[in-house]
Design an enzyme around this catalytic site. Structure first.
Site, PDB file in Angstrom:
ATOM      1  N   SER A 255      -0.470  52.917  56.974  1.00 15.93           N
ATOM      2  CA  SER A 255      -1.883  53.226  56.775  1.00 15.93           C
ATOM      3  C   SER A 255      -2.068  54.212  55.622  1.00 15.93           C
ATOM      4  O   SER A 255      -1.589  53.975  54.518  1.00 15.93           O
ATOM      5  CB  SER A 255      -2.482  53.757  58.083  1.00 15.93           C
ATOM      6  OG  SER A 255      -3.884  53.876  57.979  1.00 15.93           O
ATOM      7  N   ASP A 575      -7.404  43.778  59.975  1.00 17.68           N
ATOM      8  CA  ASP A 575      -6.588  44.174  61.123  1.00 17.68           C
ATOM      9  C   ASP A 575      -7.363  45.012  62.132  1.00 17.68           C
ATOM     10  O   ASP A 575      -6.778  45.686  62.972  1.00 17.68           O
ATOM     11  CB  ASP A 575      -5.339  44.937  60.660  1.00 17.68           C
ATOM     12  CG  ASP A 575      -5.662  46.283  60.003  1.00 17.68           C
ATOM     13  OD1 ASP A 575      -6.851  46.663  59.959  1.00 17.68           O
ATOM     14  OD2 ASP A 575      -4.718  46.962  59.539  1.00 17.68           O
ATOM     15  N   HIS A 628      -4.299  47.383  63.711  1.00 11.47           N
ATOM     16  CA  HIS A 628      -3.907  48.383  62.718  1.00 11.47           C
ATOM     17  C   HIS A 628      -2.737  49.259  63.163  1.00 11.47           C
ATOM     18  O   HIS A 628      -1.820  49.531  62.375  1.00 11.47           O
ATOM     19  CB  HIS A 628      -5.110  49.257  62.386  1.00 11.47           C
ATOM     20  CG  HIS A 628      -4.887  50.212  61.257  1.00 11.47           C
ATOM     21  ND1 HIS A 628      -4.661  49.797  59.971  1.00 11.47           N
ATOM     22  CD2 HIS A 628      -4.824  51.567  61.227  1.00 11.47           C
ATOM     23  CE1 HIS A 628      -4.482  50.849  59.187  1.00 11.47           C
ATOM     24  NE2 HIS A 628      -4.573  51.932  59.924  1.00 11.47           N
TER      25      HIS A 628
END
Length: 673
Positions: A255, A575, A628
């Site tokens: 991320s 996602d 995610h």
């Protein structure tokens, strides 16, 4: 003696046998006794079953049931849950580490993990009086037991100074070092644990794995200023390369960790004092590959409602189900304003603002994802109908698309209207002033108390905002936050990469305003999930400007299945957090081959993982999930990561693997490369 005399029972006189029998001769002594006893019993008040008794009974049953289940769980053999799961779902597949070890793969390249914002643990080293007893206790990334006990104190210690973006006076919160820092985010939510355990199965151990822990609340450059984090990462990478026989490291950011490491790669080669002084070939000498997982390279639209109203799709759905829940006096001041206070003081959240402006995200009349349908079957059907002239009109109706370029619109009619029909009044010239009702709420620090009614009205009168005007809007509604953060981040597109201004660190985390290192042998991978509806644009409305309330909110009453609108939120493929466009565009186009952003021609690979929800509750979040965070437990992704760490190249993995329309959408973006 009278005190010792036994007291006569009230029935004694009545129960004394009469001298004469009753006239009818059928009224005996026993029958009279029973009759009187029954009458007295009727006069006694009956106990009532109250609501409190019901709750006590219910809580008692829940506790007893819970403890009984817990007892059974601890008493059963460790293999019993796995046995039950295999009986229901069939034999479980081998974990990736076990599977690849059987194929002969072993540890080769040292591995460096770069955690995302929010998923790294933070502990208290110095605090105020309310935080007594919390020294070196986790304030973030633990069980949060102390948070529930003293929430106001927790918010005070987790917030940063809104002028400097650093520690408030008398408070020191620091990142937890070691692999344990990002094992899991809260109780039962595992982030890196599955990947680390599978790497261990092919021979990795702590000396060949390093967690690059950092205080994710700070701007990337401030992690070096305060904690020397970037220097520590540089030293550890050099040590791992030296102690592994010269094997280069594999970097695995997750991320926003990808943005942090993008900043690091520019810092480590830049000359001091701004940079690390490693020289122009440091990355080429030390890094084998960078495997970005769920990377929001171009930001996320989801950050915008966080700054404007401390909301997201989930809060919008709660409002739709239970209107007024967040507006009552109990929840409103304690939740949304404090979320806004935290988000406005954390520079890490500002790094998530969409980058590239209208060139990347679209304008009032276009967007790269134009024509996207949240029903994939309908989208395929539409593409067939368009080729049939006899059904062209029906096809146009079915393919009606949202204007995703309008990230924020005030009203569904504005979001759908032609741009020429929208009467917009520029908000930048509006006169600001203090709102009287918010002066008592400045401890919540939403910055809205400085806008005034005219400022709020001007915000709404501009009607709709694209990616470029969103940045201007944030300067208007949150000037303190943006003044501080624009010294550390930028959101544009570079015209001339040779311009000396791009040597400043504020551009280093924006892939559209910086270049990849001079390392032609290095590889860059982008792994991310698809198949989940992900926030892209929002419909807003003015909320009641009562005391301490945020004046705007997502209009959760607006829905349109045909344009992927639900609860005031337009969605596209992604996602669940990062849209496909943000995660995939750089590797699909901007970094592909030799470009001005990739001058040395580093090989880039794009690998998508199609989301598949668990089939039974026994699977938990599943090993095929591509959400995610849950993607960190995806077996297919973990297998690819292990192969790269064991020495495989991108071509040996199979090159690109794509399920979405990322290449089609990237071609619509007119970016000079």
């Amino acid at each position: 003696m009278s005190l010792l005399r036994r007291r006569k029972h009230p029935f004694n006189e009545s129960f004394r046998k009469p001298e004469k029998e009753h006239e009818n001769g059928d009224f005996s002594y026993e029958s009279k006794r029973k009759k009187i006893a029954y009458e007295h019993e009727e006069e006694r008040p009956l106990s009532k079953w109250s609501c409190f008794d019901t709750w006590c009974w219910l809580i008692g049953c829940v506790c007893v049931t819970w403890w009984f289940i817990l007892f059974l769980y601890n008493a059963m053999p460790a293999s019993f849950p796995k046995y039950v799961t295999e009986v229901i779902t069939g034999p479980l597949p081998d974990p990736p580490g076990v599977k690849l070890r059987k194929l002969g793969l072993t540890a080769k390249h040292p591995v460096v993990f770069v955690p995302a914002a929010v998923t790294g643990g933070l502990e208290l080293w110095e605090g105020r009086k309310c935080a007594q007893g919390l020294f070196r206790k986790r304030l973030w990334g633990g069980t949060y037991g102390d948070v529930y006990k003293r929430p106001q104190c927790w918010v005070e210690h987790m917030s940063l100074d809104n002028e400097t973006g650093m520690d408030p006076c008398g408070i020191r919160v620091r990142p937890i070092s070691g692999l344990v820092t990002a094992d899991g985010f809260g109780s039962g939510c595992f982030v890196w644990t599955t990947l680390v355990s599978n790497l261990a199965r092919i021979g990795y151990e702590e000396k060949t794995m390093f967690m690059a822990a950092y205080d994710w609340r700070l701007s990337f450059q401030n992690t070096q200023v305060r904690d020397q984090t970037l220097s520590r990462i540089k030293n550890n990478i050099e040590l791992m390369v030296a102690t592994s026989g010269g094997q280069k490291v594999v970097i695995i950011p997750h991320s926003t960790g990808a943005l942090f490491f993008l900043h690091f790669m520019k810092w480590v080669e830049a000359p001091p004092p701004m940079g690390g002084g490693g020289g122009p070939y440091w990355c080429s000498k030390h890094i084998k590959a960078v495997v970005n997982i769920a990377a929001p390279f171009l930001g996320v639209p989801k950050a915008i409602p966080l700054f404007l109203s401390a909301e997201s799709k989930d809060i919008s759905l709660v409002r739709a189900i239970a209107p007024g829940f967040f507006e009552n006096d109990i929840f409103q001041p304690q939740i949304l304003q404090h979320v806004m206070r935290l988000s406005h003081s954390w520079d890490s959240t500002v790094s998530m603002i969409p980058r590239g402006g209208d060139t990347i995200w679209g304008g009032l009349d276009w967007s790269p994802e134009e024509g996207y349908s949240c029903d994939q079957k309908r989208e395929m059907k539409n593409s067939t109908l368009v080729t049939n002239p006899a059904r062209a009109k029906s096809a146009i109706s079915l393919t009606r698309s949202a204007n995703f370029g309008r990230i924020v619109s005030f009203g569904k009619d504005v979001a759908e209207a032609p741009s020429n029909d929208i009467d917009r009044i520029d908000f930048k010239g509006a006169v600001k002033g203090h709102r009287a009702e918010n002066r008592t709420c400045r401890d919540l620090w939403t910055e809205y108390h400085g806008m005034g009614f005219e400022g709020i009205k001007a915000f709404a009168d501009y009607k709709t905002y694209t990616a470029e005007s969103i940045v201007e809007l944030l300067h208007f509604v949150a000037p303190k936050m943006m003044t501080r953060s624009t010294a550390h981040f930028s959101y544009g597109i570079a015209d001339n990469m040779d311009d000396p201004k791009y040597k400043h660190y504020k551009y280093w985390s924006n892939p559209l305003e910086t270049t990849l290192p001079n390392a032609p042998e290095m590889e860059i991978f982008t792994f991310y999930g698809t198949g989940l509806l992900t926030e892209r644009a929002y419909i807003y409305k003015l909320s009641p400007t009562a005391e301490c309330h945020i004046p705007f909110q997502i209009d959760s009453s607006t829905n349109d299945e045909e344009t992927c609108l639900k609860g005031g939120v337009y969605s596209v493929d992604g996602d669940g957090t990062v849209p496909v466009l943000s995660a995939g565009f750089m590797c699909a186009k901007a970094w592909h081959g030799k470009t001005k952003f990739n001058p040395s021609g580093i090989r880039t690979y794009l690998r998508e993982y199609r989301h598949s929800p668990p089939t039974t509750l026994l699977e938990g979040r599943g090993t095929l999930s591509c959400a995610h965070v849950d993607i960190m437990r995806n077996f297919a992704l973990i297998e690819d990561v292990i192969r790269i760490a064991a020495g495989a190249s991108g071509e040996e993995l199979g090159g690109n693997r794509v399920h979405s329309n990322i290449f089609k959408w990237s071609e619509k973006i007119n970016l000079q490369l």
